[in-house]
Design a protein around this motif. Structure first.
Motif, PDB file in Angstrom:
ATOM      1  N   THR A  47      44.110-142.245 -62.188  1.00 59.88           N
ATOM      2  CA  THR A  47      44.418-143.583 -62.717  1.00 59.88           C
ATOM      3  C   THR A  47      43.188-144.367 -63.164  1.00 59.88           C
ATOM      4  OG1 THR A  47      44.473-144.326 -60.426  1.00 59.88           O
ATOM      5  CG2 THR A  47      46.600-143.909 -61.466  1.00 59.88           C
ATOM      6  N   ARG A  99      47.679-144.192 -56.669  1.00 60.19           N
ATOM      7  CA  ARG A  99      48.622-145.100 -56.004  1.00 60.19           C
ATOM      8  C   ARG A  99      49.034-146.233 -56.931  1.00 60.19           C
ATOM      9  NH1 ARG A  99      44.449-146.516 -51.654  1.00 60.19           N
ATOM     10  NH2 ARG A  99      43.361-146.430 -53.637  1.00 60.19           N
ATOM     11  N   TYR A 135      31.323-140.562 -45.620  1.00 56.74           N
ATOM     12  CA  TYR A 135      31.490-140.007 -46.970  1.00 56.74           C
ATOM     13  C   TYR A 135      30.653-138.733 -47.115  1.00 56.74           C
ATOM     14  CZ  TYR A 135      31.579-140.107 -52.154  1.00 56.74           C
ATOM     15  OH  TYR A 135      31.741-139.807 -53.487  1.00 56.74           O
TER      16      TYR A 135
HETATM   17  N1  NAP Z   1      31.265-142.859 -59.338  1.00 61.91           N
HETATM   18  C1  NAP Z   1      30.331-142.208 -58.703  1.00 61.91           C
HETATM   19  O1  NAP Z   1      29.151-142.600 -58.722  1.00 61.91           O
HETATM   20  C2  NAP Z   1      30.647-140.935 -57.949  1.00 61.91           C
HETATM   21  C3  NAP Z   1      29.578-140.125 -57.533  1.00 61.91           C
HETATM   22  C4  NAP Z   1      29.852-138.930 -56.868  1.00 61.91           C
HETATM   23  C5  NAP Z   1      31.163-138.552 -56.629  1.00 61.91           C
HETATM   24  N2  NAP Z   1      32.176-139.368 -57.028  1.00 61.91           N
HETATM   25  C6  NAP Z   1      33.540-138.915 -56.754  1.00 61.91           C
HETATM   26  O2  NAP Z   1      34.221-138.839 -57.993  1.00 61.91           O
HETATM   27  C7  NAP Z   1      35.636-139.025 -57.771  1.00 61.91           C
HETATM   28  C8  NAP Z   1      36.177-140.050 -58.748  1.00 61.91           C
HETATM   29  O3  NAP Z   1      35.544-141.287 -58.498  1.00 61.91           O
HETATM   30  P1  NAP Z   1      35.432-142.420 -59.604  1.00 61.91           P
HETATM   31  O4  NAP Z   1      34.012-142.877 -59.617  1.00 61.91           O
HETATM   32  O5  NAP Z   1      36.077-141.974 -60.861  1.00 61.91           O
HETATM   33  O6  NAP Z   1      36.218-143.598 -58.884  1.00 61.91           O
HETATM   34  P2  NAP Z   1      37.565-144.397 -59.223  1.00 61.91           P
HETATM   35  O7  NAP Z   1      37.575-144.883 -60.611  1.00 61.91           O
HETATM   36  O8  NAP Z   1      37.704-145.355 -58.102  1.00 61.91           O
HETATM   37  O9  NAP Z   1      38.668-143.253 -59.112  1.00 61.91           O
HETATM   38  C9  NAP Z   1      39.182-142.823 -57.898  1.00 61.91           C
HETATM   39  C10 NAP Z   1      40.559-142.290 -58.162  1.00 61.91           C
HETATM   40  O10 NAP Z   1      41.080-141.845 -56.897  1.00 61.91           O
HETATM   41  C11 NAP Z   1      42.348-142.447 -56.712  1.00 61.91           C
HETATM   42  N3  NAP Z   1      42.621-142.621 -55.303  1.00 61.91           N
HETATM   43  C12 NAP Z   1      41.930-143.323 -54.379  1.00 61.91           C
HETATM   44  N4  NAP Z   1      42.537-143.262 -53.189  1.00 61.91           N
HETATM   45  C13 NAP Z   1      43.658-142.494 -53.373  1.00 61.91           C
HETATM   46  C14 NAP Z   1      44.700-142.063 -52.524  1.00 61.91           C
HETATM   47  N5  NAP Z   1      44.728-142.376 -51.224  1.00 61.91           N
HETATM   48  N6  NAP Z   1      45.678-141.293 -53.058  1.00 61.91           N
HETATM   49  C15 NAP Z   1      45.671-140.961 -54.364  1.00 61.91           C
HETATM   50  N7  NAP Z   1      44.710-141.333 -55.209  1.00 61.91           N
HETATM   51  C16 NAP Z   1      43.711-142.094 -54.714  1.00 61.91           C
HETATM   52  C17 NAP Z   1      42.295-143.762 -57.449  1.00 61.91           C
HETATM   53  O11 NAP Z   1      43.607-144.162 -57.822  1.00 61.91           O
HETATM   54  P3  NAP Z   1      44.466-145.295 -57.113  1.00 61.91           P
HETATM   55  O12 NAP Z   1      43.537-146.418 -56.773  1.00 61.91           O
HETATM   56  O13 NAP Z   1      45.476-145.625 -58.160  1.00 61.91           O
HETATM   57  O14 NAP Z   1      45.074-144.655 -55.910  1.00 61.91           O
HETATM   58  C18 NAP Z   1      41.498-143.354 -58.692  1.00 61.91           C
HETATM   59  O15 NAP Z   1      42.361-142.786 -59.648  1.00 61.91           O
HETATM   60  C19 NAP Z   1      35.776-139.388 -56.295  1.00 61.91           C
HETATM   61  O16 NAP Z   1      36.136-138.235 -55.558  1.00 61.91           O
HETATM   62  C20 NAP Z   1      34.386-139.848 -55.907  1.00 61.91           C
HETATM   63  O17 NAP Z   1      34.135-139.688 -54.530  1.00 61.91           O
HETATM   64  C21 NAP Z   1      31.952-140.543 -57.692  1.00 61.91           C
END
Ligand code: NAP
Length: 249
Positions: free
Chosen positions: A12, A35, A153
């Motif tokens: 999302t 969600r 984390y």
């Molecule tokens: N951004 C960074 O710097 C970074 C660095 C390293 C790794 N990551 C990893 O990359 C991935 C994506 O992160 P992002 O930066 O794109 O963040 P984001 O925009 O916050 O995306 C996170 C996604 O996970 C979903 N989510 C969260 N809790 C959930 C739950 N309980 N059930 C189902 N869906 C859930 C959110 O959707 P809803 O809120 O609609 O549930 C959203 O679609 C994550 O695994 C994060 O740990 C990010």
């Protein structure tokens, strides 16, 4: 990816939303979860208005029944599952670990590690007959420690890589490949919201990156579609760094 069925958790926003669009552009049939229904429905409509095939199913990955339903809904809609991108994740527990409650610790583990386990369990069941490719989102925090008050984390993302390797070996003879992405700082909306609260923080993080810049989700999606497809059939059990050099030193 034409007509391949692709399931994405955490689609999302951020990296997941970028992957939903990338797979739809490659003519895959995408099912994705999160969600937030408003965001999910909006992405679904955007893709459909361009002639793509995407379906949003609301599911919380910490809830096993909802993940089971997500996978069975994918099979009901499209009859098979070829690719899964298990991406839902975030750090929910800030602060030094000696002050962290076990509930705070478990919230982060439940989302990042147990959520990935739930997804893997039902995706593997669905892929067992025909094989497939699964990609899990880890982090540079999954291969090294970080002294920034994000111990839960760090532990959870190390766990995602362990789970990836075990699942890859368990499923290798079923031709189900399982790999993980080692991602560094990525300018997604929610990450930017946090960073922009402190003036100069973005520039500071960018300056500390070996390449001198922070990734966008679109920098990462080509590796995801590569790992999903037929160009990567000998890659399994790998934690592939796409981190601008962060884990090289
Ligand atoms: N951004 C960074 O710097 C970074 C660095 C390293 C790794 N990551 C990893 O990359 C991935 C994506 O992160 P992002 O930066 O794109 O963040 P984001 O925009 O916050 O995306 C996170 C996604 O996970 C979903 N989510 C969260 N809790 C959930 C739950 N309980 N059930 C189902 N869906 C859930 C959110 O959707 P809803 O809120 O609609 O549930 C959203 O679609 C994550 O695994 C994060 O740990 C990010």
């Amino acid at each position: 990816m034409k007509n391949k069925v692709v399931l994405i958790t955490g689609g999302t926003s951020g990296l997941g939303a970028s992957a939903v669009k990338a797979f739809a552009d490659l003519e895959a049939k995408v099912v994705f979860c999160g969600r937030r229904t408003t965001e999910g429905s909006s992405i679904e409509s955007q893709i459909r208005s361009k002639g793509g095939e995407a379906t949003f199913v609301q599911a919380d990955v910490t809830n096993e029944k909802q993940v089971e339903h997500l996978v069975s809904e994918t099979i009901r809609l499209h009859g098979q599952l070829d690719v899964a991108f298990n991406n839902a994740g975030a750090n929910l527990s800030f602060g030094p670990l000696e002050g962290m409650s076990s509930e705070q610790f478990m919230n982060t583990v439940m989302l990042n590690l147990t959520g990935t386990f739930h997804a893997l369990k039902y995706e593997i069941q669905a892929m067992k007959k025909n094989g497939g490719s699964i990609i899990n989102t880890a982090s540079t925090a999954g291969v090294k420690g970080v002294a920034q008050g994000i111990a839960a984390y760090v532990a959870a993302k190390h766990g995602v890589i362990g789970l990836t390797k075990a699942a890859a070996l368990e499923q290798a003879r079923n031709q189900i490949r399982v790999n993980a992405l080692v991602v560094s700082a990525m300018a997604t909306e929610q990450w930017l919201q946090g960073v922009n609260r402190t003036p100069g923080m973005y520039e500071k993080i960018a300056a500390a990156m070996p390449l001198g810049k922070i990734a966008t989700p679109e920098d990462i999606t080509p590796l995801i579609t590569f790992l999903a497809g037929d160009q990567s059939t000998f890659i399994t059990g790998a934690a592939l760094a796409i981190d601008g050099g962060v884990t090289a030193g």
